[in-house]
Scaffold this motif. Structure first.
Motif, PDB file in Angstrom:
ATOM      1  N   GLY A 571       0.813  -1.218   0.000  1.00 21.94           N
ATOM      2  CA  GLY A 571       0.000   0.000   0.000  1.00 21.94           C
ATOM      3  C   GLY A 571       0.839   1.256   0.000  1.00 21.94           C
ATOM      4  N   GLN A 572       0.353   2.259  -0.672  1.00 20.07           N
ATOM      5  CA  GLN A 572       0.951   3.593  -0.622  1.00 20.07           C
ATOM      6  C   GLN A 572      -0.194   4.543  -0.342  1.00 20.07           C
ATOM      7  OE1 GLN A 572       3.312   5.116  -3.710  1.00 20.07           O
ATOM      8  NE2 GLN A 572       4.834   3.489  -3.639  1.00 20.07           N
ATOM      9  N   ASN A 573      -0.142   5.202   0.789  1.00 20.09           N
ATOM     10  CA  ASN A 573      -1.273   6.038   1.197  1.00 20.09           C
ATOM     11  C   ASN A 573      -0.768   7.416   1.543  1.00 20.09           C
ATOM     12  OD1 ASN A 573      -2.959   3.622   1.263  1.00 20.09           O
ATOM     13  ND2 ASN A 573      -1.694   3.145   3.043  1.00 20.09           N
ATOM     14  N   LYS A 574      -1.531   8.413   1.098  1.00 19.20           N
ATOM     15  CA  LYS A 574      -0.993   9.760   1.243  1.00 19.20           C
ATOM     16  C   LYS A 574      -1.915  10.652   2.078  1.00 19.20           C
ATOM     17  CE  LYS A 574       1.481  13.195  -1.359  1.00 19.20           C
ATOM     18  NZ  LYS A 574       1.713  13.882  -0.106  1.00 19.20           N
ATOM     19  N   VAL A 575      -1.294  11.473   2.893  1.00 17.81           N
ATOM     20  CA  VAL A 575      -2.040  12.582   3.487  1.00 17.81           C
ATOM     21  C   VAL A 575      -1.432  13.853   2.916  1.00 17.81           C
ATOM     22  CG1 VAL A 575      -2.672  11.402   5.611  1.00 17.81           C
ATOM     23  CG2 VAL A 575      -0.538  12.666   5.528  1.00 17.81           C
ATOM     24  N   ASP A 576      -2.235  14.894   2.849  1.00 19.75           N
ATOM     25  CA  ASP A 576      -1.770  16.123   2.213  1.00 19.75           C
ATOM     26  C   ASP A 576      -1.029  17.006   3.201  1.00 19.75           C
ATOM     27  OD1 ASP A 576      -2.581  15.645  -0.292  1.00 19.75           O
ATOM     28  OD2 ASP A 576      -4.595  16.453   0.017  1.00 19.75           O
ATOM     29  N   ASP A 577       0.117  16.579   3.624  1.00 18.14           N
ATOM     30  CA  ASP A 577       0.848  17.384   4.578  1.00 18.14           C
ATOM     31  C   ASP A 577       2.252  16.815   4.685  1.00 18.14           C
ATOM     32  OD1 ASP A 577       1.374  19.307   6.393  1.00 18.14           O
ATOM     33  OD2 ASP A 577      -0.135  18.697   7.853  1.00 18.14           O
ATOM     34  N   ASN A 578       3.167  17.633   5.171  1.00 17.36           N
ATOM     35  CA  ASN A 578       4.494  17.099   5.460  1.00 17.36           C
ATOM     36  C   ASN A 578       4.431  16.422   6.810  1.00 17.36           C
ATOM     37  OD1 ASN A 578       5.464  18.137   3.114  1.00 17.36           O
ATOM     38  ND2 ASN A 578       6.105  20.060   4.057  1.00 17.36           N
ATOM     39  N   VAL A 579       4.974  15.214   6.886  1.00 18.69           N
ATOM     40  CA  VAL A 579       4.875  14.461   8.136  1.00 18.69           C
ATOM     41  C   VAL A 579       6.270  14.175   8.655  1.00 18.69           C
ATOM     42  CG1 VAL A 579       4.025  12.381   9.215  1.00 18.69           C
ATOM     43  CG2 VAL A 579       2.665  13.482   7.450  1.00 18.69           C
ATOM     44  N   PHE A 580       6.591  14.724   9.820  1.00 19.54           N
ATOM     45  CA  PHE A 580       7.831  14.393  10.525  1.00 19.54           C
ATOM     46  C   PHE A 580       7.551  13.447  11.697  1.00 19.54           C
ATOM     47  CE2 PHE A 580      10.617  18.346   9.383  1.00 19.54           C
ATOM     48  CZ  PHE A 580      10.331  18.141   8.053  1.00 19.54           C
ATOM     49  N   PRO A 581       6.470  13.673  12.445  1.00 21.46           N
ATOM     50  CA  PRO A 581       6.240  12.820  13.612  1.00 21.46           C
ATOM     51  C   PRO A 581       5.908  11.379  13.228  1.00 21.46           C
ATOM     52  CG  PRO A 581       4.952  14.831  13.748  1.00 21.46           C
ATOM     53  CD  PRO A 581       5.467  14.735  12.361  1.00 21.46           C
ATOM     54  N   THR A 582       5.995  10.524  14.244  1.00 22.56           N
ATOM     55  CA  THR A 582       5.715   9.112  14.045  1.00 22.56           C
ATOM     56  C   THR A 582       4.216   8.868  14.218  1.00 22.56           C
ATOM     57  OG1 THR A 582       7.919   8.604  14.810  1.00 22.56           O
ATOM     58  CG2 THR A 582       6.327   6.834  14.951  1.00 22.56           C
ATOM     59  N   LEU A 583       3.734   7.838  13.521  1.00 25.81           N
ATOM     60  CA  LEU A 583       2.310   7.522  13.563  1.00 25.81           C
ATOM     61  C   LEU A 583       1.911   6.961  14.931  1.00 25.81           C
ATOM     62  CD1 LEU A 583       2.730   7.983  10.616  1.00 25.81           C
ATOM     63  CD2 LEU A 583       1.641   5.818  10.105  1.00 25.81           C
ATOM     64  N   ALA A 584       0.667   7.212  15.312  1.00 25.86           N
ATOM     65  CA  ALA A 584       0.136   6.615  16.543  1.00 25.86           C
ATOM     66  C   ALA A 584      -1.070   5.761  16.180  1.00 25.86           C
ATOM     67  CB  ALA A 584      -0.261   7.703  17.526  1.00 25.86           C
ATOM     68  N   PHE A 585      -1.308   4.703  16.975  1.00 22.42           N
ATOM     69  CA  PHE A 585      -2.381   3.775  16.654  1.00 22.42           C
ATOM     70  C   PHE A 585      -3.226   3.526  17.888  1.00 22.42           C
ATOM     71  CE2 PHE A 585       1.224   3.051  13.975  1.00 22.42           C
ATOM     72  CZ  PHE A 585       0.710   2.767  12.721  1.00 22.42           C
ATOM     73  N   ALA A 586      -4.544   3.514  17.718  1.00 23.18           N
ATOM     74  CA  ALA A 586      -5.401   3.142  18.838  1.00 23.18           C
ATOM     75  C   ALA A 586      -6.761   2.737  18.324  1.00 23.18           C
ATOM     76  CB  ALA A 586      -5.535   4.302  19.823  1.00 23.18           C
TER      77      ALA A 586
END
Lengths: 604, 433, 190
Positions: A571-586
């Motif tokens: 998968g390749q999934n995009k959000v429209d923003d620059n992302v530096f932080p790490t993803l969180a899951f809950a």
């Protein structure tokens, strides 16, 4: 007689004046109408002809004739627009002046003619006849209005309320089915965890996790629906949750549950407890902690961190790519704890009430403080590796009072500490040049150390299956078996990271470099299995979610790989923003913080 | 490989050096990509010009001026009995409140502000608006519609150009006189739901006062002025929603303008002096129908009034969704629902922007659904109200009024004092019966 | 007969008096109720540049024929770039003031050389029609120092702003006078 005559003569003259003026006014009105239509045509904003000509000119930049034409047309368009405006304004003034003259003339005549009014009604109807007519026409008019309203309602038949409610129910059902899924996830992952991970010292069951205070924070890796610290429950970058979507897209809105803008910037990741999502944001002058509702992105509260004793008047200079709120906050269901670039550290309860706050001393490191907080047994752990004064500090999470502090003979670092459990023992692991060391969370005593790392350490250690992995640029990727922690079992220096932290499971150890190469090593032998060019810088740390690897690059593109031979990309999934932080899951949702926005991704 | 790494690193450092001076990222996407330059040759950064509005105190001045004008008008109409005085005040009002203040300090529109504040916790009115709304009503309650006489710029402009007024038949006036009720009800409905301020949007003369406006509104304004030459004050009589409130209060006014300063001698001189058809003529018994017919009719209308109310409420309930579409949030939800499946390029700007804002759909639909519900209730009340108005008007039209002498109709009279000039009776003359 | 009529008149006057007084009481009550939730300050419309998406409607929807919304330059945020995204078309060949290179359709931005490599950009308000093209360009390529604002010296402060009615991003709101200007990054000089 003569006086009346004089008036008659004057009246005649006045009537003539009025007549001429009204012709003048009518003419002006016609001119203005023409002008108005022209104005509509010469809308300067959408000059299609000019734009096409300019485009043509850009293709043939040497066409001087065309250039002259563009300039001429542009000037004409602007002139036409503003002249038109002027003309309309002047025209209105003239017309009104004309009307004023007519008014004065007529009013003068009206005032000066004291003639007895003629009976203007054609025939004086008795009132009751009038009333009869009025009743008739009101009845007709009223019924017409009623009929018209009913017919138009019947014709359009929008049924808005039903449709909106339908949509509302659809959206609600979507969330409801999600939560059903989450419950089953919980059970699944609990079973899976108990088989793989040693039992925690203080197993606290958190069923209804919303605001239930718990004494300990130690959990099995990623087993719960909370995401209390940077890179998951113990900071290993491993999440075991089902229902995590594998595809999303910000452009089409696919699987984007909500998206909000965060007031102040920060490169810290979200942390979650129950329905609360916490992030922090800061600039040089202002520091804030935000709490959002995980389910809809509504801000529940925000706390501005100010007037802290010992806090410097001016925040220390930091690198733009570190910012003033790089450390990720931590939460244990009793409160949320956050630290900022100027050394301010705070504890805030779940309702946004400040529990404690003080200043740790102005950080002395040249990029800006970025080490995230760790939580263990009611203690907030701060890895405060400053130039000439590196230490590890444990604070009471309820009061902020220091429980212990140990000095470390290391250089400044930017890495975050992690928590590991090995043979029923819980240890804090902290890395900086020149060593990685393990500490007892109760006393702060150093348990062991290993000189396997150097440089300006940014990546945090990784841990899986009894093996610890450390990496830094200009150093090496090293694996340490906890059964013999003072020796490394292998090292490799082909691909090294200076920002993203490594991540590992029993089979693979993975490094993603900040310049965008993903390298997979055999966790046991250290031999490279696979590498992939990502063609984009990566600052966010990779995360293992069940059996998949999530790698998010600077442009907000998250690639998902299956963790099996050849690491197939699924998968390749995009959000429209620059992302530096790490993803969180809950709870089957992903939270991605970019420069501007905070996204919540989940199955719709 | 390592070499490439180094290259990248250097590049990164370069970027860092560029970005280094930058201290703060400003909120919400305003990223300072380029640092503020350090000028060497003593250039001073100019200050951004902040445009300030006309001070709020002027609004209080306007309120004071309005009160003053109303007092003068009351004196002119009740004591001085001078048409020319009223005319002069009208000219002043037109110039000041009309052309200078551009028609926008306006009790007519304030109905909506008041309504919006009453029904919405988050809507605030300024204190001057409250005064603006109340003062003309209070004057009307004690002295009749002196506000209409010369303190309202919309009235003034129409009054001044009523050159050749034609009388309208009474029944036409009664019929058209119901339009303001519908207008008022709609204005309140839309203001209470914070959908739109229709009175201001369709103010016919404000575009003329400002010398600027949409073509449609200017055209409507000019058209109304043209009509107004022959049918006096068309907006005031057949559209003005504030007129409804003034009408109600003026009916119970303590000291209303009278045509004659003394007792009426029924000389009929004033009979057709009123261009607004607001003079009630003397009515004698014999011109009326049989008593039992009238009583039966009155009972009939009194009985059907609840039925009319019910019919209005029913129609309102049926129509509420069409009315609700005026609301931005509802129309957006409606469009979004219809365009959800379309490609981005085919969606309209509102839908695309909404998607980019990322409001959760659940709350979005909930909001829209709530507003539709408000419209449902509001439309029912509005329908019932209009039914009541129609019923009461019909009942009123079946009650005979016997009276002696010529009297201004206290509800519809604008106190313009035209009729006064026609009365031959002097204040001190003794009239013998 | 006379007294009867007079009685009738007296009764009617009494009734009128009652209604009048209750109406006056009602109005007074309404007034007092409203004063509790009123603002002593004047309410003005505010355009929040952080919400603005530069759709271009400000130029066309204002009740004034030349919109009261205009571009405002927050110099404190400006990078004084030579290659200005708000001044020049994105694919402009030359960095100069020629018509074919300018974004602004009405030539309302004045470009002035300061020193190498800096240029000052100044909005000529009489010419600005609030189309927001430069704002879009500056936001996309630059610091976002060009921002759309309601110019309150021009704005007639309609009861219901016509632009607010059609603004797709709900950037308009009615606020007390003191908050009417909202510029991002503006630093008030002492």
């Amino acid at each position: 007689m003569s006086k009346e005559n004089k008036y008659l003569w004057l009246h005649k003259l006045l009537y003539r004046i009025a007549f001429i003026t009204s012709i003048f006014v009518v003419l002006i009105c016609i001119l203005m109408l023409a002008n108005f239509l022209q104005l509509k045509k010469s809308d300067p904003v959408n000059q299609k002809i000019i734009n096409t000509l300019v485009e043509r000119l850009y293709q043939n930049p040497d066409d001087h004739e065309l250039r002259a034409q563009v300039r001429e047309l542009d000037l004409l368009a602007r002139k036409a627009y503003f002249t038109n405006q002027w003309q309309i304004k002047t025209g209105t003034y003239l017309a009104l002046a004309g009307i004023a003259i007519i008014t004065i003339v007529f009013q003068w005549i009206i005032i000066n003619t004291k003639k007895i009014p003629e009976s203007l009604l054609p025939e004086a109807q008795p009132l009751y006849m009038n009333n009869k007519n009025a009743r008739k026409w009101i009845a007709i008019g009223g019924s017409m209005i009623l009929l018209l309203a009913l017919v138009s309602a019947w014709l359009t038949s929008l049924q808005l309320k039903d449709k909106f409610n339908e949509k509302l129910v659809q959206n609600k059902q979507a969330t409801a089915s999600d939560s059903v899924l989450q419950v089953s996830d919980n059970i699944d992952s609990n079973i899976a965890d108990s088989s793989t991970i040693t039992i925690s010292a203080n197993p606290t069951e958190i069923k209804d996790s919303n605001n239930v205070p718990t004494e300990t924070i130690i959990e099995e890796d990623g087993s719960k629906d909370n995401f209390p610290i940077f890179r998951g429950s113990m900071g290993h970058g491993i999440v075991k949750q089902k229902g995590i979507p594998l595809s999303w897209d910000a452009a089409s809105g696919k699987n984007i549950l909500w998206k909000i803008t965060v007031p102040l910037p920060g490169y810290n990741s979200p942390v979650l407890w129950g329905r609360n999502l916490f992030i922090t944001g800061a600039d040089a002058n202002k520091r804030e902690v935000y709490c959002y509702d995980k389910n809809d992105g509504k801000q529940l509260w925000k706390v501005e961190v100010k007037n802290i004793e010992g806090s410097p008047a001016v925040a220390p200079k930091v690198l733009a790519e570190t910012g003033h709120a790089a450390p990720t906050a931590a939460t244990d269901g009793n409160g949320v704890y956050a630290v900022f670039s100027n050394g301010d550290i705070v504890g805030i309860d779940m309702n946004g009430k400040l529990l404690w706050a003080f200043n740790l001393g102005i950080p002395n490191n040249h990029y800006g403080h970025s080490s995230s907080l760790l939580l263990v047994n009611g203690k907030v752990i701060v890895q405060y590796d400053q130039r000439n004064a590196a230490k590890l500090i444990a604070l009471n999470s309820k009061t902020g009072k220091q429980i212990w502090s140990v000095n470390r003979q290391v250089k400044a670092s930017w890495a975050s500490p992690i928590l590991i459990k090995w043979e029923r023992k819980t240890m804090i692991i902290a890395a900086a040049e020149p060593y990685v060391a393990a500490y007892d969370p109760e006393t702060g005593n150093e348990i062991w150390k290993n000189n396997c790392i150097g440089g300006e350490v940014g990546p945090s250690p990784a841990y899986a299956n009894g093996t610890l992995f450390t990496v830094n640029d200009y150093s090496k990727f090293a694996a340490i078996k906890l059964s013999d922690p003072t020796n490394t079992i292998w090292t490799n220096d082909e691909y090294l990271s200076d920002i993203p932290s490594p991540v590992a499971n029993e089979k693979y150890a993975i490094v993603v470099t900040s310049f965008g190469v993903m390298a997979v090593y055999d966790a046991v032998s250290g031999s490279k299995i696979f590498e992939k060019e990502l063609n984009e810088s990566v600052y966010s740390s990779p995360m293992i979610v069940n059996d998949k690897l999530f790698v998010t690059d600077k442009n907000g593109l998250t690639r998902i790989f299956k963790m099996e031979e050849n690491f197939p990309e699924i998968g390749q999934n995009k959000v429209d923003d620059n992302v530096f932080p790490t993803l969180a899951f809950a709870e089957g949702k992903i939270f991605i913080r970019g420069h501007k926005y905070l996204y919540c991704i989940g199955k719709k | 490989m390592k070499k490439r790494n180094k290259m990248k690193k250097q590049y990164c450092i370069f970027i860092f050096l560029i970005l280094l001076p930058l201290q703060s990222l400003v909120a919400d996407g305003f990223t300072q990509r380029f640092p503020k330059p350090d000028f060497e040759e003593g250039y001073k950064i100019p200050e951004t010009q902040i445009a300030l509005a006309r001070s709020g105190y002027w609004e209080y001045f306007d309120v004071a001026l309005l009160t003053f004008l109303l007092s003068i008008l009351t004196w002119l109409v009740l004591k001085k009995r001078s048409r020319n005085g009223v005319l002069l005040i009208s000219v002043f009002t037109l110039l000041y409140f009309g052309f200078y203040r551009e028609g926008c300090i306006c009790p007519i529109g304030s109905i909506q502000n008041i309504t919006a504040a009453l029904f919405n916790a988050d809507y605030f009115v300024s204190f001057s608006t409250i005064l603006l709304f109340l003062i003309p009503l209070i004057f009307s309650l004690f002295f009749g519609r002196v506000f209409c006489a010369g303190a309202c710029p919309l009235g003034a402009i129409q009054d001044l150009i009523a050159f050749k007024p034609m009388p309208l038949k009474k029944w036409v006036q009664s019929l058209l006189g119901l339009i303001p009720f519908i207008y008022l009800a709609l204005a309140i409905l839309y203001a209470a739901t914070r959908s739109d301020f229709i009175i201001c949007r369709y103010d016919p003369f404000v575009a003329l006062f400002r010398f600027s406006g949409s073509f449609l509104m200017i055209a409507i304004g000019v058209l109304l002025l043209l009509i107004g030459m022959f049918i006096a004050r068309p907006y005031c009589r057949f559209f003005c929603p504030y007129g409804v409130l003034l009408n109600w209060t003026s009916r119970f006014s303590q000291k209303h303008m009278s045509i004659t300063p003394n007792a009426c001698i029924e000389c009929k001189l004033c009979e057709n002096s009123c261009p607004f058809g607001a003079i009630d003529k003397p009515q004698s018994f014999k011109l009326y129908e049989k008593r039992n017919v009238m009583v039966q009719r009155l009972i009939f209308y009194a009985l059907i009034t609840p039925l009319l109310m019910f019919a209005g409420a029913y129609t309102g309930a049926k129509l509420h969704e069409n009315l609700a579409l005026v609301n931005n949030k509802v129309s957006l939800a409606y469009e979004f629902m219809n365009q959800e499946g379309l490609k981005e390029a085919e969606q309209n700007l509102e839908v695309r922007t909404f998607k980019a804002l990322g409001t959760p759909l659940e709350t979005f639909y909930k909001n829209a659904s709530d507003i539709v519900r408000q419209f449902y209730i509001g439309s029912i009340i509005m329908g019932a109200f209009l039914g009541l108005v129609f019923g009461l008007t019909l009942s009123r039209l079946s009650i005979p009024k016997y009276k002696k002498g010529y009297w201004p109709n206290k509800g519809t009279c604008f106190s313009c004092a035209r009729c006064i000039d026609y009365c031959p009776v002097k204040p001190n003359s003794i009239i013998k019966k | 007969m006379e007294t009867n009529e007079e009685n009738k008149k007296g009764r009617r006057e009494f009734l009128n008096q009652g209604i009048r007084l209750s109406m006056a009481a009602g109005l007074a009550g309404l007034g007092f109720y409203l004063v509790r939730k009123s603002h002593s300050e004047k309410m003005l419309w505010q355009l929040d540049p952080s919400k603005c998406v530069q759709c271009g409607r400000c130029a066309t929807e204002c009740v004034l024929s030349q919109s009261a919304v205009k571009c405002v330059h927050v110099y404190d945020m400006c990078g004084y770039c030579d290659l200005c995204g708000g001044y020049l078309r994105p694919d402009a060949k030359d960095l100069n003031t020629a018509a074919e290179n300018q974004v602004c359709p009405t030539n309302a931005i004045a470009r002035k050389y300061i020193e190498e490599p800096y240029f000052e950009y100044h909005i000529i308000e009489e010419l600005c029609i609030g189309c927001g093209k430069c704002v879009k360009g500056c936001g996309a390529f630059g610091n976002g120092s060009l921002q759309l604002q309601i110019r309150h010296d021009v704005c007639v402060n309609c009861n219901q702003c016509a632009i607010a009615n059609v603004c797709p991003s709900e950037a308009f709101s009615l606020v007390p006078e003191s908050k009417a200007n909202k510029l991002v990054g503006y630093e008030k000089k002492k």
